[in-house]
Motif scaffolding. Structure first.
Motif, PDB file in Angstrom:
ATOM      1  N   LEU A 156      -6.714   1.626  -1.645  1.00  0.00           N
ATOM      2  CA  LEU A 156      -7.262   0.765  -2.693  1.00  0.00           C
ATOM      3  C   LEU A 156      -6.775  -0.676  -2.497  1.00  0.00           C
ATOM      4  CD1 LEU A 156      -7.130   1.585  -6.526  1.00  0.00           C
ATOM      5  CD2 LEU A 156      -6.563  -0.663  -5.664  1.00  0.00           C
ATOM      6  N   MET A 157      -5.472  -0.819  -2.269  1.00  0.00           N
ATOM      7  CA  MET A 157      -4.872  -2.149  -2.093  1.00  0.00           C
ATOM      8  C   MET A 157      -5.447  -2.845  -0.860  1.00  0.00           C
ATOM      9  SD  MET A 157      -2.483  -4.104  -3.538  1.00  0.00           S
ATOM     10  CE  MET A 157      -3.844  -5.251  -3.415  1.00  0.00           C
ATOM     11  N   ASP A 158      -5.556  -2.106   0.247  1.00  0.00           N
ATOM     12  CA  ASP A 158      -6.102  -2.682   1.482  1.00  0.00           C
ATOM     13  C   ASP A 158      -7.559  -3.111   1.290  1.00  0.00           C
ATOM     14  OD1 ASP A 158      -3.680  -2.147   2.688  1.00  0.00           O
ATOM     15  OD2 ASP A 158      -4.364  -0.336   3.715  1.00  0.00           O
ATOM     16  N   ALA A 159      -8.336  -2.254   0.602  1.00  0.00           N
ATOM     17  CA  ALA A 159      -9.760  -2.559   0.370  1.00  0.00           C
ATOM     18  C   ALA A 159      -9.917  -3.803  -0.494  1.00  0.00           C
ATOM     19  CB  ALA A 159     -10.453  -1.368  -0.291  1.00  0.00           C
ATOM     20  N   ALA A 160      -9.062  -3.932  -1.513  1.00  0.00           N
ATOM     21  CA  ALA A 160      -9.125  -5.090  -2.407  1.00  0.00           C
ATOM     22  C   ALA A 160      -8.787  -6.374  -1.645  1.00  0.00           C
ATOM     23  CB  ALA A 160      -8.161  -4.896  -3.575  1.00  0.00           C
ATOM     24  N   LYS A 161      -7.740  -6.319  -0.820  1.00  0.00           N
ATOM     25  CA  LYS A 161      -7.367  -7.501  -0.027  1.00  0.00           C
ATOM     26  C   LYS A 161      -8.460  -7.846   0.989  1.00  0.00           C
ATOM     27  CE  LYS A 161      -2.349  -7.167  -0.536  1.00  0.00           C
ATOM     28  NZ  LYS A 161      -1.054  -6.825   0.086  1.00  0.00           N
TER      29      LYS A 161
ATOM     30  N   GLU B 124     -11.295  -9.602  -0.834  1.00  0.00           N
ATOM     31  CA  GLU B 124     -10.916 -10.982  -1.122  1.00  0.00           C
ATOM     32  C   GLU B 124     -10.992 -11.853   0.136  1.00  0.00           C
ATOM     33  OE1 GLU B 124      -7.473 -12.763  -3.875  1.00  0.00           O
ATOM     34  OE2 GLU B 124      -6.702 -11.627  -2.158  1.00  0.00           O
ATOM     35  N   THR B 125     -10.475 -11.331   1.246  1.00  0.00           N
ATOM     36  CA  THR B 125     -10.522 -12.070   2.519  1.00  0.00           C
ATOM     37  C   THR B 125     -11.962 -12.350   2.927  1.00  0.00           C
ATOM     38  OG1 THR B 125      -8.435 -11.104   3.253  1.00  0.00           O
ATOM     39  CG2 THR B 125      -9.881 -11.972   4.976  1.00  0.00           C
ATOM     40  N   HIS B 126     -12.807 -11.334   2.786  1.00  0.00           N
ATOM     41  CA  HIS B 126     -14.219 -11.482   3.151  1.00  0.00           C
ATOM     42  C   HIS B 126     -14.863 -12.642   2.375  1.00  0.00           C
ATOM     43  CE1 HIS B 126     -18.225 -10.258   4.455  1.00  0.00           C
ATOM     44  NE2 HIS B 126     -18.612 -10.325   3.194  1.00  0.00           N
ATOM     45  N   LEU B 127     -14.604 -12.712   1.069  1.00  0.00           N
ATOM     46  CA  LEU B 127     -15.175 -13.787   0.251  1.00  0.00           C
ATOM     47  C   LEU B 127     -14.553 -15.140   0.613  1.00  0.00           C
ATOM     48  CD1 LEU B 127     -15.405 -12.221  -3.334  1.00  0.00           C
ATOM     49  CD2 LEU B 127     -17.169 -12.295  -1.574  1.00  0.00           C
ATOM     50  N   ASN B 128     -13.233 -15.142   0.812  1.00  0.00           N
ATOM     51  CA  ASN B 128     -12.551 -16.400   1.130  1.00  0.00           C
ATOM     52  C   ASN B 128     -13.033 -17.008   2.437  1.00  0.00           C
ATOM     53  OD1 ASN B 128     -11.043 -16.307  -1.202  1.00  0.00           O
ATOM     54  ND2 ASN B 128      -9.216 -15.443  -0.236  1.00  0.00           N
TER      55      ASN B 128
ATOM     56  N   LEU C  40      -9.865  -1.684 -10.825  1.00  0.00           N
ATOM     57  CA  LEU C  40      -8.620  -2.218 -10.270  1.00  0.00           C
ATOM     58  C   LEU C  40      -8.901  -3.149  -9.090  1.00  0.00           C
ATOM     59  CD1 LEU C  40      -6.358   0.970 -10.415  1.00  0.00           C
ATOM     60  CD2 LEU C  40      -6.161  -1.079 -11.838  1.00  0.00           C
ATOM     61  N   ILE C  41      -9.824  -2.744  -8.216  1.00  0.00           N
ATOM     62  CA  ILE C  41     -10.195  -3.619  -7.090  1.00  0.00           C
ATOM     63  C   ILE C  41     -10.827  -4.907  -7.621  1.00  0.00           C
ATOM     64  CG2 ILE C  41     -11.734  -3.863  -5.096  1.00  0.00           C
ATOM     65  CD1 ILE C  41     -11.176  -0.943  -4.413  1.00  0.00           C
ATOM     66  N   PHE C  42     -11.709  -4.765  -8.621  1.00  0.00           N
ATOM     67  CA  PHE C  42     -12.337  -5.961  -9.198  1.00  0.00           C
ATOM     68  C   PHE C  42     -11.287  -6.869  -9.837  1.00  0.00           C
ATOM     69  CE2 PHE C  42     -16.585  -3.496 -10.000  1.00  0.00           C
ATOM     70  CZ  PHE C  42     -16.821  -3.467  -8.637  1.00  0.00           C
ATOM     71  N   ALA C  43     -10.289  -6.263 -10.497  1.00  0.00           N
ATOM     72  CA  ALA C  43      -9.226  -7.065 -11.122  1.00  0.00           C
ATOM     73  C   ALA C  43      -8.484  -7.883 -10.067  1.00  0.00           C
ATOM     74  CB  ALA C  43      -8.252  -6.151 -11.866  1.00  0.00           C
ATOM     75  N   TRP C  44      -8.232  -7.256  -8.888  1.00  0.00           N
ATOM     76  CA  TRP C  44      -7.554  -7.985  -7.814  1.00  0.00           C
ATOM     77  C   TRP C  44      -8.411  -9.156  -7.334  1.00  0.00           C
ATOM     78  CZ3 TRP C  44      -2.856  -8.029  -5.433  1.00  0.00           C
ATOM     79  CH2 TRP C  44      -2.764  -8.771  -4.253  1.00  0.00           C
TER      80      TRP C  44
END
Length: 323
Positions: A21-26, A29-33, A315-319
């Motif tokens: 979950l943590m890796d997917a969220a990061k 975020e990286t993809h959008l950044n 949780l992913i969306f919150a990150w």
């Protein structure tokens, strides 16, 4: 600076599905950044699970560019918007007898796990308005996609007097305000689709007034061509089924069937699924299998979180939202 939810996740979610979950969220975020765009697909009963509470904010903050969902998820977000107080929660749903299930039916409640949708109440407030936009389009010789008809209804304001939740928690309202594309494959497999079919059978409307799934694929092809430059488009899949299967195929379709050899692969992939890896189950296929179908590249960031999307997605969306 990340907010308290994100700090909690980063501190505690270190191994197994929590780490995935943590890796997917990061990765999201990286993809959008890096300038990428994201498609989110919604299977299951995510709208009835009130995913709009977190998804609507993702839409408002431009963290999602396009959505693919089932016809049920399209309509059920609006049903929750206008009939929320009539929903019935059944915490002991595992203990219900067939007789008790029948009694729910007789009271016009359709059960989804622990939540019963009051279809009579919800559709009494929605059906006449949908019929009007269908009929108006047909009278003018116009045709639209299922999501475009629903956008017409919610943008007209006719439902506002019936709102029973804070409108900021409706993802359809957020999507309509942003006018983001919503791909709805197999829309016929929904209550609204069944109602439309009944009008066609009675001769009141023509089937051609609502655009088809093939036209959705053509529309998605144009959208992908226009949006897949640079970092490209990522694919965030909630559940399995047609909501994910249909849009992900646009890439191999363009490459193999149209023979357009400049088509980039999906540039991020994450699936949240409680369908564990098994024999012949598409929903349980690990992401690497998608390489063989021409959907993902060797080095596409790939994540799979084998857990309940109602827990994982917010949780992913919150990150991603920095909460």
């Amino acid at each position: 600076m990340k907010g308290p939810i994100s700090q909690f996740i980063e501190h505690h979610y270190r191994h197994f599905n929590a780490a995935a979950l943590m890796d997917a969220a990061k990765g999201y975020e990286t993809h959008l950044n890096e300038g990428g765009k994201m498609l989110i697909s919604l299977a299951g009963a995510m709208s009835t699970a009130e995913l709009g509470i977190s998804l609507a904010e993702m839409i408002r903050q431009d963290k999602v560019a396009i959505i693919s969902c089932t016809g049920a998820n399209l309509e059920e977000d609006v049903m929750n918007l206008v009939a929320h107080s009539h929903y019935k929660r059944v915490p002991n749903y595992r203990d219900l007898t067939p007789r008790e299930e029948w009694e729910l039916l007789e009271n016009h409640y359709n059960r989804v796990t622990d939540t019963c949708i009051p279809e009579e109440e919800a559709f009494r407030r929605l059906q006449k308005h949908l019929h009007k936009v269908w009929k108006d389009a047909e009278d003018k010789g116009e045709r639209y996609f299922p999501h475009e008809f629903l956008y017409q209804v919610v943008k007209s304001g006719v439902l506002e007097e019936h709102y029973e939740i804070d409108p900021k928690n409706s993802w359809i309202l957020a999507a309509a305000e942003k006018n983001i594309p919503v791909i709805v494959p197999g829309w016929e497999d929904s209550t609204t689709g069944n109602i439309f079919a009944s009008y066609c059978i009675k001769g009141e409307l023509k089937a051609s007034t609502v655009k088809s799934g093939i036209e959705y694929m053509m529309y998605l092809t144009e959208w992908y061509r226009a949006n897949s430059g640079g970092k490209g488009v990522g694919f965030f899949q909630i559940g399995g089924g047609i909501a994910g299967d249909f849009p992900i195929c646009v890439v191999p379709m363009m490459y193999q069937d149209l023979e357009w050899h400049d088509v980039p692969f999906w540039s991020y992939f994450c699936q949240i699924s409680d369908s564990t890896t098994s024999y012949g189950s598409y929903s349980g296929a690990v992401p690497n299998e998608k390489i063989t179908w021409g959907k993902l590249d060797i080095d596409t960031p790939k994540f799979i979180v084998e857990s309940d999307a109602t827990i994982v997605a917010p949780l992913i969306f919150a990150w991603v939202l920095g909460q």
